[in-house]
Design a protein around this motif. Sequence first.
Motif, short mmCIF file in Angstrom:
data_model
loop_
_atom_site.label_atom_id
_atom_site.label_comp_id
_atom_site.label_asym_id
_atom_site.label_seq_id
_atom_site.Cartn_x
_atom_site.Cartn_y
_atom_site.Cartn_z
N GLU A 194 22.77 -2.19 -11.11
CA GLU A 194 23.61 -3.37 -10.92
C GLU A 194 24.56 -3.16 -9.74
O GLU A 194 24.80 -4.07 -8.95
N ASN A 195 25.08 -1.96 -9.59
CA ASN A 195 26.00 -1.64 -8.50
C ASN A 195 25.33 -0.94 -7.32
O ASN A 195 25.90 -0.90 -6.23
N HIS A 196 24.15 -0.36 -7.56
CA HIS A 196 23.44 0.39 -6.52
C HIS A 196 21.96 0.00 -6.54
O HIS A 196 21.12 0.77 -7.01
N PRO A 197 21.62 -1.19 -6.05
CA PRO A 197 20.24 -1.70 -6.17
C PRO A 197 19.22 -1.03 -5.25
O PRO A 197 18.03 -1.25 -5.42
N THR A 198 19.68 -0.23 -4.29
CA THR A 198 18.73 0.45 -3.42
C THR A 198 18.96 1.95 -3.39
O THR A 198 20.06 2.43 -3.66
N ILE A 199 17.90 2.65 -3.07
CA ILE A 199 17.94 4.08 -2.75
C ILE A 199 17.57 4.14 -1.28
O ILE A 199 16.58 3.54 -0.86
N SER A 214 11.72 -1.59 2.17
CA SER A 214 11.43 -1.62 3.60
C SER A 214 11.50 -0.20 4.16
O SER A 214 12.15 0.67 3.59
N ALA A 215 10.82 -0.01 5.27
CA ALA A 215 10.90 1.25 6.01
C ALA A 215 10.48 0.99 7.44
O ALA A 215 9.56 0.20 7.68
N THR A 216 11.17 1.65 8.35
CA THR A 216 10.85 1.53 9.77
C THR A 216 10.83 2.93 10.37
O THR A 216 11.72 3.74 10.10
N LEU A 217 9.82 3.17 11.18
CA LEU A 217 9.70 4.42 11.92
C LEU A 217 9.73 4.07 13.40
O LEU A 217 8.89 3.29 13.86
N ALA A 277 14.49 4.13 5.52
CA ALA A 277 13.72 3.56 4.40
C ALA A 277 14.64 3.14 3.27
O ALA A 277 15.68 3.77 3.04
N HIS A 278 14.23 2.08 2.58
CA HIS A 278 15.00 1.55 1.47
C HIS A 278 14.07 1.26 0.29
O HIS A 278 13.06 0.58 0.46
N VAL A 279 14.44 1.80 -0.86
CA VAL A 279 13.66 1.63 -2.09
C VAL A 279 14.41 0.67 -3.00
O VAL A 279 15.63 0.75 -3.13
N ASP A 280 13.68 -0.21 -3.65
CA ASP A 280 14.26 -1.16 -4.59
C ASP A 280 14.39 -0.48 -5.95
O ASP A 280 13.43 -0.38 -6.71
N HIS A 310 0.82 -1.21 0.00
CA HIS A 310 0.00 0.00 0.00
C HIS A 310 0.85 1.26 0.00
O HIS A 310 0.42 2.31 0.47
N SER A 311 2.08 1.15 -0.52
CA SER A 311 3.00 2.28 -0.52
C SER A 311 3.71 2.37 -1.86
O SER A 311 3.89 1.36 -2.55
N GLU A 312 4.12 3.60 -2.21
CA GLU A 312 4.82 3.81 -3.48
C GLU A 312 5.70 5.04 -3.40
O GLU A 312 5.37 6.01 -2.74
N VAL A 313 6.82 4.95 -4.10
CA VAL A 313 7.70 6.11 -4.30
C VAL A 313 7.56 6.51 -5.76
O VAL A 313 7.84 5.72 -6.65
N GLY A 314 7.10 7.72 -5.99
CA GLY A 314 6.95 8.21 -7.35
C GLY A 314 7.92 9.34 -7.63
O GLY A 314 8.49 9.93 -6.71
N PHE A 315 8.10 9.61 -8.91
CA PHE A 315 8.95 10.74 -9.28
C PHE A 315 8.44 11.33 -10.59
O PHE A 315 7.74 10.69 -11.36
N SER A 316 8.80 12.59 -10.81
CA SER A 316 8.51 13.24 -12.09
C SER A 316 9.68 14.16 -12.43
O SER A 316 10.32 14.72 -11.55
#
Length: 186
Positions: free
Chosen positions: A88-93, A45-48, A61-64, A22-28
Amino acid sequence: MTTNAIDIPGYKPGTWVLDASHSEVGFSVRHMMISKVRGAFGMKSATLIAPENPLEAKVEAHVDATTLDTKDEGRDAHLRSGDFFDVENHPTIDFVSTGVRIEGGDFLVDGDLTIRGTTKPVTFEFDFGGFGNDPYGNYKAGASAKTVINREDFGLVWNAALETGGVLVGKDVTITLDLQGALQAA
């Protein structure tokens, strides 16, 4: 709540974890200087960690990055390549908060954003959607957030000049978060 705490109706202290479905990271980002291209990433994943005072909360938080989707397979492959995200070298944000504050009535979360191995400070402006129990008895929270970054600050510098003047890809990227999390049982 402590003396310097703010009141957020429905807020409960504890450990909150991301509900990725139920979560999303969007960009424009501007394309050809005349329109915007939009895309999204899946949340990993994300933890608060939420103490009594919400202004003392900590977020990680970690974005795939490999899930990047702009609804164009060719563009997605290019964005995943070494020209852009180099998944390939940086799979997460990654994002790690450094502080929470209220300024001018806005709820702001400061932190360090890491894209492609480069870490820079950013500030997300949050808007709480609310709190409530889902049909399975889980206590949930919803929020949205937004920030604007200069992609070149993170090593995303590929571009192409246009015959009509200007460039193919704008520098400023708007990042939007639509998040839902669940309070973990004590």
